[in-house]
Design a protein around this motif. Sequence first.
Motif, PDB file in Angstrom:
ATOM      1  N   TYR A   1      28.065  47.872  45.612  1.00  0.00           N
ATOM      2  CA  TYR A   1      27.997  46.695  46.469  1.00  0.00           C
ATOM      3  C   TYR A   1      27.893  47.070  47.945  1.00  0.00           C
ATOM      4  O   TYR A   1      27.217  46.385  48.718  1.00  0.00           O
ATOM      5  N   GLY A   2      28.563  48.144  48.339  1.00  0.00           N
ATOM      6  CA  GLY A   2      28.425  48.619  49.714  1.00  0.00           C
ATOM      7  C   GLY A   2      26.992  49.027  50.015  1.00  0.00           C
ATOM      8  O   GLY A   2      26.445  48.696  51.072  1.00  0.00           O
ATOM      9  N   GLY A   3      26.382  49.736  49.086  1.00  0.00           N
ATOM     10  CA  GLY A   3      24.981  50.142  49.253  1.00  0.00           C
ATOM     11  C   GLY A   3      24.047  48.948  49.329  1.00  0.00           C
ATOM     12  O   GLY A   3      23.121  48.909  50.152  1.00  0.00           O
TER      13      GLY A   3
ATOM     14  N   ALA B   1      27.600  38.571  50.754  1.00  0.00           N
ATOM     15  CA  ALA B   1      27.991  38.320  49.360  1.00  0.00           C
ATOM     16  C   ALA B   1      28.319  39.635  48.655  1.00  0.00           C
ATOM     17  O   ALA B   1      29.286  39.713  47.881  1.00  0.00           O
ATOM     18  N   SER B   2      27.545  40.665  48.921  1.00  0.00           N
ATOM     19  CA  SER B   2      27.831  41.981  48.335  1.00  0.00           C
ATOM     20  C   SER B   2      29.152  42.533  48.854  1.00  0.00           C
ATOM     21  O   SER B   2      29.917  43.148  48.104  1.00  0.00           O
ATOM     22  N   LEU B   3      29.427  42.305  50.133  1.00  0.00           N
ATOM     23  CA  LEU B   3      30.695  42.771  50.695  1.00  0.00           C
ATOM     24  C   LEU B   3      31.875  42.051  50.053  1.00  0.00           C
ATOM     25  O   LEU B   3      32.929  42.666  49.828  1.00  0.00           O
ATOM     26  N   VAL B   4      31.715  40.777  49.741  1.00  0.00           N
ATOM     27  CA  VAL B   4      32.774  40.037  49.053  1.00  0.00           C
ATOM     28  C   VAL B   4      33.032  40.661  47.677  1.00  0.00           C
ATOM     29  O   VAL B   4      34.189  40.867  47.284  1.00  0.00           O
ATOM     30  N   GLU B   5      31.969  40.979  46.967  1.00  0.00           N
ATOM     31  CA  GLU B   5      32.119  41.619  45.653  1.00  0.00           C
ATOM     32  C   GLU B   5      32.801  42.982  45.785  1.00  0.00           C
ATOM     33  O   GLU B   5      33.651  43.341  44.971  1.00  0.00           O
TER      34      GLU B   5
ATOM     35  N   GLN C   1      37.885  46.464  45.611  1.00  0.00           N
ATOM     36  CA  GLN C   1      38.908  47.130  46.405  1.00  0.00           C
ATOM     37  C   GLN C   1      40.272  46.478  46.206  1.00  0.00           C
ATOM     38  O   GLN C   1      41.286  47.168  46.093  1.00  0.00           O
ATOM     39  N   THR C   2      40.298  45.162  46.129  1.00  0.00           N
ATOM     40  CA  THR C   2      41.559  44.445  45.934  1.00  0.00           C
ATOM     41  C   THR C   2      42.205  44.837  44.617  1.00  0.00           C
ATOM     42  O   THR C   2      43.436  44.992  44.539  1.00  0.00           O
ATOM     43  N   GLY C   3      41.392  45.014  43.588  1.00  0.00           N
ATOM     44  CA  GLY C   3      41.931  45.455  42.298  1.00  0.00           C
ATOM     45  C   GLY C   3      42.623  46.807  42.411  1.00  0.00           C
ATOM     46  O   GLY C   3      43.716  47.002  41.862  1.00  0.00           O
ATOM     47  N   LEU C   4      42.007  47.717  43.134  1.00  0.00           N
ATOM     48  CA  LEU C   4      42.607  49.039  43.329  1.00  0.00           C
ATOM     49  C   LEU C   4      43.890  48.946  44.148  1.00  0.00           C
ATOM     50  O   LEU C   4      44.897  49.592  43.825  1.00  0.00           O
ATOM     51  N   LEU C   5      43.858  48.137  45.205  1.00  0.00           N
ATOM     52  CA  LEU C   5      45.039  47.992  46.051  1.00  0.00           C
ATOM     53  C   LEU C   5      46.184  47.319  45.308  1.00  0.00           C
ATOM     54  O   LEU C   5      47.359  47.679  45.497  1.00  0.00           O
ATOM     55  N   THR C   6      45.860  46.364  44.462  1.00  0.00           N
ATOM     56  CA  THR C   6      46.892  45.687  43.664  1.00  0.00           C
ATOM     57  C   THR C   6      47.568  46.672  42.728  1.00  0.00           C
ATOM     58  O   THR C   6      48.807  46.674  42.600  1.00  0.00           O
ATOM     59  N   GLN C   7      46.777  47.513  42.069  1.00  0.00           N
ATOM     60  CA  GLN C   7      47.346  48.530  41.182  1.00  0.00           C
ATOM     61  C   GLN C   7      48.293  49.454  41.950  1.00  0.00           C
ATOM     62  O   GLN C   7      49.375  49.773  41.487  1.00  0.00           O
ATOM     63  N   GLU C   8      47.862  49.861  43.119  1.00  0.00           N
ATOM     64  CA  GLU C   8      48.674  50.756  43.946  1.00  0.00           C
ATOM     65  C   GLU C   8      49.987  50.072  44.349  1.00  0.00           C
ATOM     66  O   GLU C   8      51.058  50.667  44.286  1.00  0.00           O
TER      67      GLU C   8
ATOM     68  N   LEU D   1      31.974  51.600  51.756  1.00  0.00           N
ATOM     69  CA  LEU D   1      32.296  50.213  52.056  1.00  0.00           C
ATOM     70  C   LEU D   1      32.472  50.001  53.554  1.00  0.00           C
ATOM     71  O   LEU D   1      31.916  49.060  54.131  1.00  0.00           O
ATOM     72  N   MET D   2      33.234  50.857  54.204  1.00  0.00           N
ATOM     73  CA  MET D   2      33.492  50.685  55.633  1.00  0.00           C
ATOM     74  C   MET D   2      32.196  50.820  56.444  1.00  0.00           C
ATOM     75  O   MET D   2      31.988  50.086  57.421  1.00  0.00           O
ATOM     76  N   THR D   3      31.326  51.724  56.038  1.00  0.00           N
ATOM     77  CA  THR D   3      30.041  51.881  56.716  1.00  0.00           C
ATOM     78  C   THR D   3      29.205  50.619  56.538  1.00  0.00           C
ATOM     79  O   THR D   3      28.577  50.144  57.489  1.00  0.00           O
ATOM     80  N   ALA D   4      29.203  50.068  55.338  1.00  0.00           N
ATOM     81  CA  ALA D   4      28.431  48.850  55.067  1.00  0.00           C
ATOM     82  C   ALA D   4      28.950  47.680  55.893  1.00  0.00           C
ATOM     83  O   ALA D   4      28.161  46.875  56.412  1.00  0.00           O
ATOM     84  N   ILE D   5      30.259  47.568  56.025  1.00  0.00           N
ATOM     85  CA  ILE D   5      30.840  46.493  56.833  1.00  0.00           C
ATOM     86  C   ILE D   5      30.410  46.646  58.291  1.00  0.00           C
ATOM     87  O   ILE D   5      29.950  45.679  58.920  1.00  0.00           O
TER      88      ILE D   5
END
Length: 104
Positions: A16-18, A48-52, A57-64, A83-87
């Motif tokens: 999605y970042g790409g 829209a891709s950034l939202v996806e 990312q939220t899933g990974l952060l939630t697990q952590e 992701l950060m570069t895409a943003i």
Amino acid sequence: MEDQKNLEAVMGLIMYGGNAKSDAMEAIAAAKKGEFEEADQKIADAEASLVEAHHSQTGLLTQEAQGNHMEVTLLTVHSQDHLMTAIAFTDLAKEIIDLYRFIK
């Protein structure tokens, strides 16, 4: 099973970042030609891709946050960088499009 979910989330960040970065680049190219409706649509696609990507990312952060630590690999770091570069690129693309709009 959890490793597979994490890998899918990491790959989602990369994919999605790409996509977001590509759409943002296409938006700049459209604006350069004066095609502002297309530029706006490409920016909307990028966002829209950034939202996806953020969902992944939220899933990974939630697990952590729940104490389920995942092994940080080069692929994980790469995905966050992507992701950060895409943003940043999408944000800059909006500014460049505004400049083209102002010039025209």
